[in-house]
Design a protein around this motif. Structure first.
Motif, PDB file in Angstrom:
ATOM      1  N   ASP A  13     -21.212  -4.578   5.737  1.00 22.78           N
ATOM      2  CA  ASP A  13     -20.997  -3.215   6.247  1.00 22.78           C
ATOM      3  C   ASP A  13     -19.550  -2.940   6.661  1.00 22.78           C
ATOM      4  OD1 ASP A  13     -23.664  -2.467   5.884  1.00 22.78           O
ATOM      5  OD2 ASP A  13     -24.233  -3.295   7.825  1.00 22.78           O
ATOM      6  N   ILE A  14     -18.618  -3.784   6.261  1.00 25.38           N
ATOM      7  CA  ILE A  14     -17.197  -3.570   6.553  1.00 25.38           C
ATOM      8  C   ILE A  14     -16.454  -3.432   5.232  1.00 25.38           C
ATOM      9  CG2 ILE A  14     -15.112  -4.571   7.572  1.00 25.38           C
ATOM     10  CD1 ILE A  14     -16.978  -6.075   9.514  1.00 25.38           C
ATOM     11  N   CYS A  15     -15.622  -2.407   5.111  1.00 29.07           N
ATOM     12  CA  CYS A  15     -14.896  -2.187   3.861  1.00 29.07           C
ATOM     13  C   CYS A  15     -13.574  -2.948   3.858  1.00 29.07           C
ATOM     14  CB  CYS A  15     -14.632  -0.694   3.654  1.00 29.07           C
ATOM     15  SG  CYS A  15     -14.012  -0.361   1.978  1.00 29.07           S
ATOM     16  N   PHE A  16     -13.357  -3.722   2.800  1.00 29.78           N
ATOM     17  CA  PHE A  16     -12.134  -4.497   2.656  1.00 29.78           C
ATOM     18  C   PHE A  16     -11.251  -3.985   1.518  1.00 29.78           C
ATOM     19  CE2 PHE A  16     -14.709  -7.284   5.191  1.00 29.78           C
ATOM     20  CZ  PHE A  16     -13.811  -7.966   5.986  1.00 29.78           C
ATOM     21  N   GLU A  17     -11.704  -2.978   0.786  1.00 32.06           N
ATOM     22  CA  GLU A  17     -10.873  -2.400  -0.276  1.00 32.06           C
ATOM     23  C   GLU A  17     -11.340  -0.970  -0.558  1.00 32.06           C
ATOM     24  OE1 GLU A  17      -9.379  -3.273  -4.888  1.00 32.06           O
ATOM     25  OE2 GLU A  17     -10.641  -4.727  -3.817  1.00 32.06           O
ATOM     26  N   PHE A  18     -10.360  -0.085  -0.789  1.00 32.30           N
ATOM     27  CA  PHE A  18     -10.645   1.319  -1.033  1.00 32.30           C
ATOM     28  C   PHE A  18     -10.054   1.759  -2.368  1.00 32.30           C
ATOM     29  CE2 PHE A  18     -10.579   0.655   3.503  1.00 32.30           C
ATOM     30  CZ  PHE A  18     -11.644   1.400   3.988  1.00 32.30           C
ATOM     31  N   ASN A  19     -10.708   2.733  -2.998  1.00 33.19           N
ATOM     32  CA  ASN A  19     -10.169   3.342  -4.213  1.00 33.19           C
ATOM     33  C   ASN A  19      -8.916   4.148  -3.840  1.00 33.19           C
ATOM     34  OD1 ASN A  19      -9.654   5.243  -6.350  1.00 33.19           O
ATOM     35  ND2 ASN A  19     -11.712   4.868  -7.117  1.00 33.19           N
ATOM     36  N   PRO A  20      -7.765   3.836  -4.425  1.00 37.53           N
ATOM     37  CA  PRO A  20      -6.530   4.536  -4.040  1.00 37.53           C
ATOM     38  C   PRO A  20      -6.466   5.992  -4.486  1.00 37.53           C
ATOM     39  CG  PRO A  20      -6.108   3.058  -5.871  1.00 37.53           C
ATOM     40  CD  PRO A  20      -7.514   2.779  -5.420  1.00 37.53           C
ATOM     41  N   ASP A  21      -7.350   6.386  -5.388  1.00 41.15           N
ATOM     42  CA  ASP A  21      -7.271   7.727  -5.968  1.00 41.15           C
ATOM     43  C   ASP A  21      -8.263   8.715  -5.363  1.00 41.15           C
ATOM     44  OD1 ASP A  21      -5.290   6.886  -7.841  1.00 41.15           O
ATOM     45  OD2 ASP A  21      -6.887   5.966  -9.039  1.00 41.15           O
ATOM     46  N   VAL A  22      -9.074   8.240  -4.409  1.00 38.49           N
ATOM     47  CA  VAL A  22     -10.088   9.118  -3.826  1.00 38.49           C
ATOM     48  C   VAL A  22      -9.902   9.174  -2.315  1.00 38.49           C
ATOM     49  CG1 VAL A  22     -12.549   9.557  -3.538  1.00 38.49           C
ATOM     50  CG2 VAL A  22     -11.707   8.520  -5.659  1.00 38.49           C
ATOM     51  N   VAL A  23      -9.553  10.359  -1.802  1.00 40.96           N
ATOM     52  CA  VAL A  23      -9.384  10.534  -0.350  1.00 40.96           C
ATOM     53  C   VAL A  23      -9.617  11.994  -0.006  1.00 40.96           C
ATOM     54  CG1 VAL A  23      -6.891  10.906  -0.525  1.00 40.96           C
ATOM     55  CG2 VAL A  23      -7.885  10.114   1.636  1.00 40.96           C
TER      56      VAL A  23
END
Length: 224
Positions: free
Chosen positions: A34-44
């Motif tokens: 339940d912890i995010c360690f990586e995000f999509n750089p193109d979606v915000v």
């Protein structure tokens, strides 16, 4: 990377300016327990209020000197007094977050994915003895703090530097900031995690502790 201070700031501070967004919603691409360690750089998606920031931020945690270990067991009130003694003040939550995220509103000071070892937040957790930390006998308190302390000299991990050139905002010691959010109980909040919190990011605030609270992993940095 802004490796030099702006002429508008003292040599040991970094100029942080831009727009802070109250909420930055991102798409997680690597979720662990339940912890995010990586995000999509193109979606915000930016939501809520926008705040213009123009401030000088200490490059390192107090005492703002490369190669020195930041002290701990600092109350919010004590940290504010220390900053005032050198003509500065504690950073606000908004200023702190922008200094960490940079102009691109990065989730981590160095990018979109957590990099093991980049910041000082990968040490094994050590259970603490609360009675010893709050003992009336200084030697008992100091012995317990020394046992627990795993901070490193400021600047030990060069990769843990934000786009504005501010160092160790994630990890090492947790940092006091001021907040004015009406839904939170105190003017004092904590940012950045500490040496045993590998999931710490630029966002995420500990708003649970009042100005007189102190703990074995709490320090601060100053703004002006």
């Amino acid at each position: 990377l802004a490796s030099d201070s702006s002429p508008a700031c003292p040599a040991d501070m970094r100029h942080v300016s831009g727009t802070h967004y109250d909420r930055a919603q991102r798409l997680c691409v690597r979720l662990v327990r339940d912890i995010c360690f990586e995000f999509n750089p193109d979606v915000v998606a930016f939501e809520g209020s926008e705040t213009t920031v123009d401030v000088c931020v200490d490059q390192y945690e107090w005492p703002n000197k490369k190669g020195e270990k930041p002290p701990v067991m600092m109350r919010f009130t004590e940290a504010a007094d220390k900053c005032k003694s050198v003509g500065k003040r504690l950073c606000s939550e908004v200023e702190w977050e922008l200094a960490c995220e940079g102009p691109a509103t990065l989730p981590f000071p160095y990018g979109y994915a957590q990099v093991p070892g980049a910041c000082i937040n990968d040490k094994p957790y050590k259970p603490y003895d609360g009675a010893k930390l709050e003992s009336s006998r200084e030697e008992i308190r100091e012995r317990e703090i020394k046992r627990l302390y795993q901070g490193e000299p400021s600047g030990s991990r060069p990769r843990c530097t934000t786009p504005f050139g501010v160092v160790d905002m994630v990890g090492n010691v947790e940092e006091w900031v001021t907040t004015s959010r009406p839904e939170w109980p105190h003017i004092s909040s904590l940012k950045g995690g500490y040496w045993s919190k590998p999931w710490s990011k630029c966002r995420g605030t500990n708003d649970s502790h009042g100005p007189r609270f102190r703990f074995y992993e709490i320090g601060f940095r100053c703004c002006v």
